[in-house]
Design an enzyme around this catalytic site. Sequence first.
Site, PDB file in Angstrom:
ATOM      1  N   LYS A 182       0.846  -1.192   0.000  1.00  0.00           N
ATOM      2  CA  LYS A 182       0.000   0.000   0.000  1.00  0.00           C
ATOM      3  C   LYS A 182       0.886   1.248   0.000  1.00  0.00           C
ATOM      4  O   LYS A 182       1.800   1.377   0.833  1.00  0.00           O
ATOM      5  CB  LYS A 182      -0.910   0.008   1.223  1.00  0.00           C
ATOM      6  CG  LYS A 182      -2.021  -1.022   1.180  1.00  0.00           C
ATOM      7  CD  LYS A 182      -3.126  -0.586   0.247  1.00  0.00           C
ATOM      8  CE  LYS A 182      -4.330  -1.490   0.319  1.00  0.00           C
ATOM      9  NZ  LYS A 182      -5.429  -1.031  -0.571  1.00  0.00           N
ATOM     10  N   LYS A 281     -12.401  -7.049  -8.138  1.00  0.00           N
ATOM     11  CA  LYS A 281     -13.046  -7.371  -6.868  1.00  0.00           C
ATOM     12  C   LYS A 281     -14.486  -7.799  -7.171  1.00  0.00           C
ATOM     13  O   LYS A 281     -15.365  -6.940  -7.364  1.00  0.00           O
ATOM     14  CB  LYS A 281     -13.016  -6.163  -5.929  1.00  0.00           C
ATOM     15  CG  LYS A 281     -11.615  -5.772  -5.443  1.00  0.00           C
ATOM     16  CD  LYS A 281     -11.697  -4.566  -4.531  1.00  0.00           C
ATOM     17  CE  LYS A 281     -10.382  -4.321  -3.799  1.00  0.00           C
ATOM     18  NZ  LYS A 281      -9.287  -3.964  -4.703  1.00  0.00           N
TER      19      LYS A 281
END
Length: 369
Positions: A182, A281
């Site tokens: 991240k 997703k």
Amino acid sequence: MILTSLSLYLYRLPLDRFLPVGKQRIDHRTGLVLQAKATADDEVCDTEKFNIEVADSEVTEGEVKESNVEIAPLSGFDIDQQPLSGFSRESLDEVQQALTTLLPKLQGQHIDSLLEQAEASPYPSIAFGLSLLHAKLSGKLNALRPLTTAVPLIYQPIDAPKAELMAKIAKLDSSVHSVKVKVAQTSMEDELSLIYGILSQRPDLRLRLDANRGFSLEQALDFAACLPLDSIEYIEEPCQQPQENQTLYRAIPLPYAFDESLNDPDYQFVRHEGLTALVIKPMLLGSIEKLQRLIDEAHSHGVRCILSSSLESSLGINDLAHLAAILTPDEIPGLDTLAAFSQDLIVPSGKPQCLKPHQLKLVVSTQQD
């Protein structure tokens, strides 16, 4: 197969540590479990959907099958009680209300009605859940063993020391060749230090960076100029304005991936310069058939497709692992999000407690007379 009963349960799982949702953080995950029982009839169900081959097994007339699926839009509030932004368009309340109305209508119907309702639903999480339930009841997810390898997720928890993160990196198995990091979350200096720290311990690793549209173009250019490009597999959604990703790529040849861009209800695949992957997703996008169409289109243009979690529980992660083995067998999915969960849900993953449906709050149940 005929649907003979459907039950909807609500779950709330506390997290042992905060999980990142873009730049926000959550301390619990809430969602729904849809449980269905179906009885085999003498009709042949539609097994041609989704290009998924059914396992070689016979279903005896009168046999009862039971399956559970997780339906959990990535919405709600963060630890500061701010609404989560940039992910699911629907709320959990909207989904719960829609399913409460729908389930009695599905009672006594053939399981193929699940596909019809999946395509008709305006809510991606419902569309995915219903199509997944059909696939499970049809035996389609039994066709292959699930992918058990995952790309580890690396981020600096705000509720844990940095030394703990570096210890996690040091313990990575030698079989791990890629990690997801991240970025665009803290200072550029700290994140570059983390990237070079990872590579100092494991110079063989390839890094998948995830910026969640956290950089302006100027910041993305500054960040990319300092990266060890040979070690970067790609960066997800680097720029706040997606159309600027190509400008970044032309200046610095850093391949990028789409993630949030796919959540746009009007999204249509277009091959852009520098676009190397789609991070998919399913809970945010819709039915398995829609996923299959998107994957086929991307693959036809040489763009990779990688299934990724929406911070589902162990039930959802297990199903995504099966689905990835079928839809994207050549890619390692991004499913390394269970470490923060305090409990498992229906499918055990090694937590001290694994909740079963009877331990959850029952929302609605149907039963054929």
